[in-house]
Design an enzyme around this catalytic site. Structure first.
Site, PDB file in Angstrom:
ATOM      1  N   SER A 157       0.855  -1.028  -0.171  1.00  0.00           N
ATOM      2  CA  SER A 157      -0.077  -0.234   0.192  1.00  0.00           C
ATOM      3  C   SER A 157       0.829   1.212  -0.061  1.00  0.00           C
ATOM      4  O   SER A 157       1.806   1.274   0.505  1.00  0.00           O
ATOM      5  CB  SER A 157      -0.690  -0.100   1.228  1.00  0.00           C
ATOM      6  OG  SER A 157      -1.448   1.320   1.444  1.00  0.00           O
ATOM      7  N   TYR A 170      -1.156  -0.886  10.142  1.00  0.00           N
ATOM      8  CA  TYR A 170      -1.195  -1.206   8.687  1.00  0.00           C
ATOM      9  C   TYR A 170       0.115  -0.935   7.663  1.00  0.00           C
ATOM     10  O   TYR A 170       0.374  -1.782   7.098  1.00  0.00           O
ATOM     11  CB  TYR A 170      -2.414  -0.372   8.131  1.00  0.00           C
ATOM     12  CG  TYR A 170      -2.987  -0.885   6.885  1.00  0.00           C
ATOM     13  CD1 TYR A 170      -3.819  -1.786   6.496  1.00  0.00           C
ATOM     14  CD2 TYR A 170      -2.481   0.244   5.742  1.00  0.00           C
ATOM     15  CE1 TYR A 170      -4.204  -1.827   5.020  1.00  0.00           C
ATOM     16  CE2 TYR A 170      -2.944   0.204   4.498  1.00  0.00           C
ATOM     17  CZ  TYR A 170      -3.888  -1.082   4.129  1.00  0.00           C
ATOM     18  OH  TYR A 170      -4.078  -1.089   2.838  1.00  0.00           O
ATOM     19  N   LYS A 174       2.260  -3.412   5.657  1.00  0.00           N
ATOM     20  CA  LYS A 174       2.523  -3.046   4.346  1.00  0.00           C
ATOM     21  C   LYS A 174       4.080  -3.011   3.812  1.00  0.00           C
ATOM     22  O   LYS A 174       4.393  -3.464   2.886  1.00  0.00           O
ATOM     23  CB  LYS A 174       1.579  -1.897   3.875  1.00  0.00           C
ATOM     24  CG  LYS A 174       0.036  -2.467   3.855  1.00  0.00           C
ATOM     25  CD  LYS A 174      -0.251  -3.485   3.161  1.00  0.00           C
ATOM     26  CE  LYS A 174      -1.679  -3.820   2.904  1.00  0.00           C
ATOM     27  NZ  LYS A 174      -2.157  -5.046   2.472  1.00  0.00           N
TER      28      LYS A 174
HETATM   29  P1  NAI Z   1     -11.866  -5.485   1.044  1.00  0.00           P
HETATM   30  O1  NAI Z   1     -12.278  -5.379   2.400  1.00  0.00           O
HETATM   31  O2  NAI Z   1     -13.069  -4.995   0.048  1.00  0.00           O
HETATM   32  O3  NAI Z   1     -11.390  -6.791   0.718  1.00  0.00           O
HETATM   33  C1  NAI Z   1     -10.602  -7.631   1.878  1.00  0.00           C
HETATM   34  C2  NAI Z   1     -11.098  -8.974   1.878  1.00  0.00           C
HETATM   35  O4  NAI Z   1     -10.130  -9.801   2.592  1.00  0.00           O
HETATM   36  C3  NAI Z   1     -12.446  -9.217   2.437  1.00  0.00           C
HETATM   37  O5  NAI Z   1     -13.260 -10.031   1.440  1.00  0.00           O
HETATM   38  C4  NAI Z   1     -12.166  -9.996   3.675  1.00  0.00           C
HETATM   39  O6  NAI Z   1     -13.185 -10.950   3.960  1.00  0.00           O
HETATM   40  C5  NAI Z   1     -11.181 -10.660   3.465  1.00  0.00           C
HETATM   41  N1  NAI Z   1     -10.187 -11.088   4.484  1.00  0.00           N
HETATM   42  C6  NAI Z   1      -9.597 -10.473   5.601  1.00  0.00           C
HETATM   43  N2  NAI Z   1      -9.343 -11.201   6.557  1.00  0.00           N
HETATM   44  C7  NAI Z   1      -9.230 -12.219   6.039  1.00  0.00           C
HETATM   45  C8  NAI Z   1      -8.401 -13.562   6.330  1.00  0.00           C
HETATM   46  N3  NAI Z   1      -7.884 -13.711   7.713  1.00  0.00           N
HETATM   47  N4  NAI Z   1      -8.256 -14.791   5.463  1.00  0.00           N
HETATM   48  C9  NAI Z   1      -8.781 -14.580   4.295  1.00  0.00           C
HETATM   49  N5  NAI Z   1      -9.508 -13.577   3.958  1.00  0.00           N
HETATM   50  C10 NAI Z   1      -9.617 -12.348   4.650  1.00  0.00           C
HETATM   51  O7  NAI Z   1     -10.615  -4.714   0.696  1.00  0.00           O
HETATM   52  P2  NAI Z   1      -9.675  -4.163  -0.365  1.00  0.00           P
HETATM   53  O8  NAI Z   1      -9.688  -2.873  -0.590  1.00  0.00           O
HETATM   54  O9  NAI Z   1     -10.491  -5.083  -1.634  1.00  0.00           O
HETATM   55  O10 NAI Z   1      -8.429  -4.695  -0.139  1.00  0.00           O
HETATM   56  C11 NAI Z   1      -7.693  -5.609  -0.662  1.00  0.00           C
HETATM   57  C12 NAI Z   1      -6.168  -5.415  -0.346  1.00  0.00           C
HETATM   58  O11 NAI Z   1      -5.629  -4.363  -0.783  1.00  0.00           O
HETATM   59  C13 NAI Z   1      -5.872  -5.392   1.222  1.00  0.00           C
HETATM   60  O12 NAI Z   1      -4.652  -5.946   1.392  1.00  0.00           O
HETATM   61  C14 NAI Z   1      -5.693  -3.918   1.208  1.00  0.00           C
HETATM   62  O13 NAI Z   1      -5.019  -3.568   2.231  1.00  0.00           O
HETATM   63  C15 NAI Z   1      -5.062  -3.484   0.114  1.00  0.00           C
HETATM   64  N6  NAI Z   1      -5.097  -2.193  -0.222  1.00  0.00           N
HETATM   65  C16 NAI Z   1      -6.493  -1.714  -0.813  1.00  0.00           C
HETATM   66  C17 NAI Z   1      -6.414  -0.284  -1.397  1.00  0.00           C
HETATM   67  C18 NAI Z   1      -7.504   0.222  -1.743  1.00  0.00           C
HETATM   68  O14 NAI Z   1      -7.347   1.523  -2.507  1.00  0.00           O
HETATM   69  N7  NAI Z   1      -8.679  -0.344  -1.703  1.00  0.00           N
HETATM   70  C19 NAI Z   1      -4.930   0.547  -1.043  1.00  0.00           C
HETATM   71  C20 NAI Z   1      -4.045  -0.196  -0.806  1.00  0.00           C
HETATM   72  C21 NAI Z   1      -4.057  -1.377  -0.124  1.00  0.00           C
END
Ligand code: NAI
Length: 306
Positions: A157, A170, A174
């Site tokens: 990130s 976080y 990251k």
């Molecule tokens: P989101 O919250 O929509 O999706 C994250 C998913 O991970 C969820 O479906 C959740 O159930 C799953 N999850 C959580 N804990 C888990 C576990 N212990 N085992 C298996 N699955 C688990 O969030 P998003 O935005 O799609 O994030 C995806 C990745 O991208 C994350 O690592 C986030 O930190 C990273 N990220 C996202 C950004 C953005 O702009 N959306 C920016 C920078 C990084």
């Protein structure tokens, strides 16, 4: 050249995408499958803070892939334990007898300023993002080494690369993923295993409150094309961190100022104070590509005159 020949081909590849039940992971899974990969859609269906679980998230994505003519299997294990990581890789082996690609994407948020940060905010965040990547990649790594190829894509990130107020837990996780990526790239090289990291910007439940006007431009499916490319055998670049969102893909790199060197072995705090401007001067810099480049720059500085 036909359009088909231009296609980034993942035929005969098996990909694991963690946290693929919604948000970015869901888009990665859908696009990887569209490009021919068979996909393990892992997601325990947690809330944004990591609490709770709901199998429907992963199951719905699998149903969507299958409805589109692709192949996928759901996995509901948590990435937070070594047993969970092992079980996720076993799901792939049972369903497809193969693993070629690991996309470490699962994530949660527990934001607090450092002053208010307690263990229950630190540990779960490190567990999902950083330990999760170790837990899933480790069993896959053995398979990658023995088959002589593999692809690891870690989700970092901008908060980890650049810092972000209120996200010490976080950002530390990251940034840890960036270090992990660099080492996996080095250790994987002779086995044709690449490791890269992405720092996405996308509209998901994780960011819906903070993107402001950017929100309309950064739909999550605009991150997945980079993941597909980095997953392909055709892309052999390794050890990089890319920022990706809204249609833009760019690379972060670490630069080092030329600094100031006292060559007689008698550096003092007063020297550091006196030369602070040169130490920080960004007009002269190098981009080290590894520790050897850092050592080389030091040897050169020590040979040179003041
Ligand atoms: P989101 O919250 O929509 O999706 C994250 C998913 O991970 C969820 O479906 C959740 O159930 C799953 N999850 C959580 N804990 C888990 C576990 N212990 N085992 C298996 N699955 C688990 O969030 P998003 O935005 O799609 O994030 C995806 C990745 O991208 C994350 O690592 C986030 O930190 C990273 N990220 C996202 C950004 C953005 O702009 N959306 C920016 C920078 C990084």
């Amino acid at each position: 050249m036909t359009e088909e020949r231009d296609w980034v081909d993942l035929e005969n590849r098996v990909a694991i995408v963690t946290g693929a039940g919604r948000g970015l992971g869901r888009e990665h899974a859908l696009m990887l499958a569209r490009h021919g990969a068979r996909v393990v859609v892992n997601d325990l269906g947690a809330g944004l803070d990591g609490e709770g679980n709901d199998d429907s998230a992963a199951s719905l994505v699998v149903a969507e892939i299958v409805a589109n003519g692709g192949e996928a299997v759901a996995d509901f294990n948590s990435v937070t334990t070594p047993e969970g990581g092992q079980a996720i890789v076993e799901t792939a082996m049972k369903a497809f007898e193969q693993v070629d690609i690991v996309v470490n994407n699962a994530g949660i948020l527990r934001d607090k300023t450092f002053h208010n940060m307690t263990d229950d905010f630190v540990e779960p965040v490190l567990d999902v993002h950083l330990r999760g990547a170790f837990n899933v990649t480790r069993p896959a790594w053995e398979i990658f080494r023995s088959q002589g190829h593999g692809r690891v894509i870690n989700t970092s990130s901008a908060a980890g690369v650049l810092g972000n107020f209120g996200q010490s837990n976080y950002a530390a996780a990251k940034a840890g993923l960036v270090g992990l990526t660099y080492v996996l790239a080095l250790e994987g090289a002779k086995f044709n295993i690449t490791a890269n990291a992405i720092a996405p910007v996308a509209r998901t439940r994780m960011t819906e409150d903070i993107l402001g006007k950017l929100a309309d431009a950064v739909s999550p499916e605009l991150v997945s094309p980079l993941v597909v490319w980095l997953s392909s055998i055709e892309c052999t670049d390794t050890g990089s961190v890319f920022t990706v969102g809204g249609g833009r893909v760019a690379r972060f790199f670490t630069a080092m100022t030329d600094g100031w060197t006292r060559t007689d072995g008698a550096l003092t705090p007063e020297d550091v104070r006196a030369h602070w401007e040169e130490i920080n001067d960004e007009s002269k810099f190098t981009v080290p590509n590894g520790i050897a480049d850092d050592f080389r720059a030091l040897r050169r500085a020590l040979r040179g005159s003041e």
